[in-house]
Enzyme design. Structure first.
Site, PDB file in Angstrom:
ATOM      1  CG  PHE A  13      -1.529   1.093   1.647  1.00 48.49           C
ATOM      2  CD1 PHE A  13      -2.226   2.102   0.793  1.00 48.49           C
ATOM      3  CD2 PHE A  13      -1.741   1.602   3.084  1.00 48.49           C
ATOM      4  CE1 PHE A  13      -2.711   3.348   1.198  1.00 48.49           C
ATOM      5  CE2 PHE A  13      -2.181   2.532   3.449  1.00 48.49           C
ATOM      6  CZ  PHE A  13      -2.896   3.396   2.529  1.00 48.49           C
ATOM      7  N   GLY A  15       4.075   1.601  -0.083  1.00 53.07           N
ATOM      8  CA  GLY A  15       5.408   1.321  -1.341  1.00 53.07           C
ATOM      9  C   GLY A  15       4.971   1.703  -2.469  1.00 53.07           C
ATOM     10  CG  ASP A  56       9.818 -14.605   2.947  1.00 55.23           C
ATOM     11  OD1 ASP A  56      10.438 -13.819   3.415  1.00 55.23           O
ATOM     12  OD2 ASP A  56       9.301 -15.514   3.231  1.00 55.23           O
ATOM     13  CG  LEU A  81       8.069   0.375   2.604  1.00 61.32           C
ATOM     14  CD1 LEU A  81       7.606   0.863   1.160  1.00 61.32           C
ATOM     15  CD2 LEU A  81       7.358   1.347   3.570  1.00 61.32           C
ATOM     16  CB  ALA A  82       9.625  -6.284   3.298  1.00 63.31           C
ATOM     17  CD  GLU A  84       3.314 -11.926   7.293  1.00 64.90           C
ATOM     18  OE1 GLU A  84       2.381 -11.521   7.639  1.00 64.90           O
ATOM     19  OE2 GLU A  84       3.813 -12.651   6.502  1.00 64.90           O
ATOM     20  CE1 TYR A 181       3.697  -4.895  12.233  1.00 60.80           C
ATOM     21  CE2 TYR A 181       2.342  -3.259  13.439  1.00 60.80           C
ATOM     22  CZ  TYR A 181       3.151  -3.413  12.562  1.00 60.80           C
ATOM     23  OH  TYR A 181       3.456  -2.222  11.512  1.00 60.80           O
ATOM     24  NE  ARG A 249      -5.817   2.204  17.123  1.00 59.02           N
ATOM     25  CZ  ARG A 249      -5.850   2.103  18.560  1.00 59.02           C
ATOM     26  NH1 ARG A 249      -5.979   2.946  19.278  1.00 59.02           N
ATOM     27  NH2 ARG A 249      -6.082   0.778  18.920  1.00 59.02           N
TER      28      ARG A 249
HETATM   29  N1  LIG Z   1      -0.412   1.092   6.989  1.00 63.44           N
HETATM   30  C1  LIG Z   1       0.048   1.329   8.218  1.00 63.44           C
HETATM   31  O1  LIG Z   1      -1.225   1.731   8.994  1.00 63.44           O
HETATM   32  C2  LIG Z   1       1.030   1.173   8.796  1.00 63.44           C
HETATM   33  C3  LIG Z   1       1.415   1.863  10.090  1.00 63.44           C
HETATM   34  C4  LIG Z   1       2.444   1.849  10.686  1.00 63.44           C
HETATM   35  C5  LIG Z   1       3.549   1.315  10.151  1.00 63.44           C
HETATM   36  N2  LIG Z   1       3.375   0.651   8.751  1.00 63.44           N
HETATM   37  C6  LIG Z   1       4.478  -0.264   8.052  1.00 63.44           C
HETATM   38  O2  LIG Z   1       4.678   0.346   6.741  1.00 63.44           O
HETATM   39  C7  LIG Z   1       5.131  -0.693   6.114  1.00 63.44           C
HETATM   40  C8  LIG Z   1       4.335  -0.972   5.030  1.00 63.44           C
HETATM   41  O3  LIG Z   1       2.949  -1.166   5.366  1.00 63.44           O
HETATM   42  P1  LIG Z   1       1.749  -1.140   4.291  1.00 63.44           P
HETATM   43  O4  LIG Z   1       0.841  -0.570   5.043  1.00 63.44           O
HETATM   44  O5  LIG Z   1       2.270  -0.537   3.218  1.00 63.44           O
HETATM   45  O6  LIG Z   1       1.645  -2.687   4.307  1.00 63.44           O
HETATM   46  P2  LIG Z   1       1.242  -3.682   3.053  1.00 63.44           P
HETATM   47  O7  LIG Z   1       0.975  -5.068   3.764  1.00 63.44           O
HETATM   48  O8  LIG Z   1       0.492  -3.151   2.023  1.00 63.44           O
HETATM   49  O9  LIG Z   1       2.601  -3.749   2.385  1.00 63.44           O
HETATM   50  C9  LIG Z   1       3.651  -4.593   2.832  1.00 63.44           C
HETATM   51  C10 LIG Z   1       4.394  -5.160   1.712  1.00 63.44           C
HETATM   52  O10 LIG Z   1       5.244  -6.119   2.078  1.00 63.44           O
HETATM   53  C11 LIG Z   1       5.376  -7.213   1.501  1.00 63.44           C
HETATM   54  N3  LIG Z   1       6.075  -8.522   2.154  1.00 63.44           N
HETATM   55  C12 LIG Z   1       5.419  -8.926   3.388  1.00 63.44           C
HETATM   56  N4  LIG Z   1       6.314  -9.821   4.065  1.00 63.44           N
HETATM   57  C13 LIG Z   1       7.117  -9.810   3.116  1.00 63.44           C
HETATM   58  C14 LIG Z   1       8.181 -10.788   3.089  1.00 63.44           C
HETATM   59  N5  LIG Z   1       8.603 -11.564   4.182  1.00 63.44           N
HETATM   60  N6  LIG Z   1       9.094 -10.651   2.186  1.00 63.44           N
HETATM   61  C15 LIG Z   1       8.867  -9.581   1.211  1.00 63.44           C
HETATM   62  N7  LIG Z   1       7.890  -8.814   1.113  1.00 63.44           N
HETATM   63  C16 LIG Z   1       6.997  -9.118   2.163  1.00 63.44           C
HETATM   64  C17 LIG Z   1       3.871  -7.590   1.060  1.00 63.44           C
HETATM   65  O11 LIG Z   1       3.655  -8.394   0.124  1.00 63.44           O
HETATM   66  C18 LIG Z   1       3.336  -6.209   0.999  1.00 63.44           C
HETATM   67  O12 LIG Z   1       3.521  -5.702  -0.487  1.00 63.44           O
HETATM   68  C19 LIG Z   1       5.312  -1.847   7.081  1.00 63.44           C
HETATM   69  O13 LIG Z   1       6.685  -2.126   7.455  1.00 63.44           O
HETATM   70  C20 LIG Z   1       4.409  -1.561   8.140  1.00 63.44           C
HETATM   71  O14 LIG Z   1       4.770  -2.217   9.412  1.00 63.44           O
HETATM   72  C21 LIG Z   1       2.053   0.724   8.238  1.00 63.44           C
END
Ligand SMILES: NC(=O)c1ccc[n+]([C@@H]2O[C@H](COP(=O)([O-])OP(=O)(O)OC[C@H]3O[C@@H](n4cnc5c(N)ncnc54)[C@H](O)[C@@H]3O)[C@@H](O)[C@H]2O)c1
Length: 356
Positions: A13, A15, A56, A81-82, A84, A181, A249
């Site tokens: 999302f 990225g 992965d 960004l990757a 879970e 997490y 939030r």
């Molecule tokens: N969206 C939010 O509200 C939020 C809030 C705080 C922090 N974050 C952080 O921002 C980052 C991006 O979040 P997002 O919202 O875009 O999430 P998202 O799930 O849309 O994107 C994460 C991406 O990482 C990939 N991924 C997951 N595990 C992987 C692995 N083992 N190897 C390679 N790729 C892998 C997924 O396929 C996905 O495309 C994350 O690190 C998350 O912890 C997000």
């Protein structure tokens, strides 16, 4: 001079929105992403020119060919960004979160070392989850009540009695995660900081609040409550509210997060810096649920009194330091952002059936 970007999790999302907005500033962009099925119901649409390596980040085999790629990337920005990202899910599947988030981070630094690459800067998308329940003021003093016990939650004792929550700000509030997490996101911060200081690589850690906006996964039921609320309201269901509905939030629009990441890559700070990225204010979950229910003509949200371990009571950021350090500020109001989200959900899933 050539400038290049390596982004882990770049198909997700945040990225993909970052790449859409920032790609023109780079001569070459390489993304590694496992395209996690929970997040990607359909193949992602990446901007033209992005080289996507599907793999992965926790697997050594993913990195073997990437070491050569990294070696060929001059003047490199790294965006990590990757991850879970399921807070509740991480309590039942902690190894899955630890592998992707913790081992995935150490594999990244090992690959950079293996390639002999010192990036221009590393930016980590960390999370407000590192604060856990955060700090509260009780009798004029800052306290850390910590994780709410099962007994407290079963008694519907949502807030520490007599205490007022404090906005999250990295230089004032200590991390104290209450989910696997959150613990893995804090581990990412520590692992990257230790590596960055040792190798004199500038590192910016951005602790993101609840990010929302167009492009968010509509199928991942483990994260992102706003798309989930939209889907329920579209179906004419009453949105169930956990606890008493007054959970706070900080909903920050993805455009504001992208602009913070872009600024982080532009500034000239050398040391490790940890900054909070949010809208700087909060809504109760009831307020946003009411807004979405009204927009769809759905029945009013219902307080269920249910709770989930790992969910914190209140979270919002004090963005004053981030604003000063990055020359950035959040611009999208929740009303505008929610309107845009609803329009995007309807555009993606089709207009909702008229309510009878
Ligand atoms: N969206 C939010 O509200 C939020 C809030 C705080 C922090 N974050 C952080 O921002 C980052 C991006 O979040 P997002 O919202 O875009 O999430 P998202 O799930 O849309 O994107 C994460 C991406 O990482 C990939 N991924 C997951 N595990 C992987 C692995 N083992 N190897 C390679 N790729 C892998 C997924 O396929 C996905 O495309 C994350 O690190 C998350 O912890 C997000």
């Amino acid at each position: 001079m050539q400038r290049t970007l390596f982004a882990t999790g770049g198909a997700g999302f945040i990225g993909s929105e970052f790449l859409r907005q920032a790609i023109d500033g780079y001569d070459r962009v390489v993304v590694v992403d496992s395209l996690l099925p929970q997040v990607h119901a359909t193949p992602p649409i990446m901007p033209d020119g992005v080289e996507l390596v599907v793999g992965d980040v926790a697997e050594e085999s993913t990195w073997a060919p990437l070491v050569e790629v990294l070696r060929a990337l001059p003047d490199l920005d790294v965006l990590h960004l990757a991850a879970e990202t399921g807070t509740g899910q991480s309590l039942t599947e902690p190894s899955r979160h630890a592998l992707a988030n913790v081992v995935g981070t150490t594999r990244l630094t090992e690959a950079l070392d293996g390639a002999g690459v010192r990036p221009r800067r590393v930016v980590l998308a960390s999370s407000r989850a590192v604060y856990g329940e955060g700090a509260w003021v009780l009798h004029g003093e800052m306290r850390y009540p910590g994780q709410r016990s099962a007994a407290q939650l079963e008694r519907s004792e949502w807030d520490p009695p007599g205490a007022e929550p404090v906005a999250m700000r990295a230089d004032q509030v200590m991390p104290n995660p209450v989910s696997a997490y959150g613990a893995t996101k804090l581990a990412q911060e520590h692992l990257l900081a230790a590596w960055a200081v040792a190798h004199e690589v500038p590192l910016t850690v951005l602790r993101l609040q609840n990010v929302y906006g167009a492009g968010q996964s509509l199928t991942n039921s483990y994260t992102g409550i706003l798309p989930l609320f939209c889907r329920m309201a579209r179906e004419g269901k009453a949105i169930p509210l956990y606890e008493d509905g007054l959970v706070r939030r900080d909903f920050v629009h993805v455009n504001d997060v992208v602009s913070a990441i872009r600024r982080a890559f532009e500034i000239d700070r050398q040391e490790v810096q940890t900054l909070d990225v949010g809208s700087g204010t909060y809504q109760t979950v009831r307020e946003v649920a009411d807004h979405i229910a009204r927009a769809y003509g759905a029945p009013p949200p219902v307080v269920t009194g249910a709770f989930r371990h790992g969910d914190v009571r209140h979270a919002w950021a004090d963005t004053s330091v981030t604003e000063a350090e990055l020359g950035w500020r959040p611009l999208v109001s929740i009303d505008v952002g929610l309107g845009e989200l609803i329009a995007w959900v309807d555009g993606t899933l089709g207009e909702p059936a008229p309510s009878v």
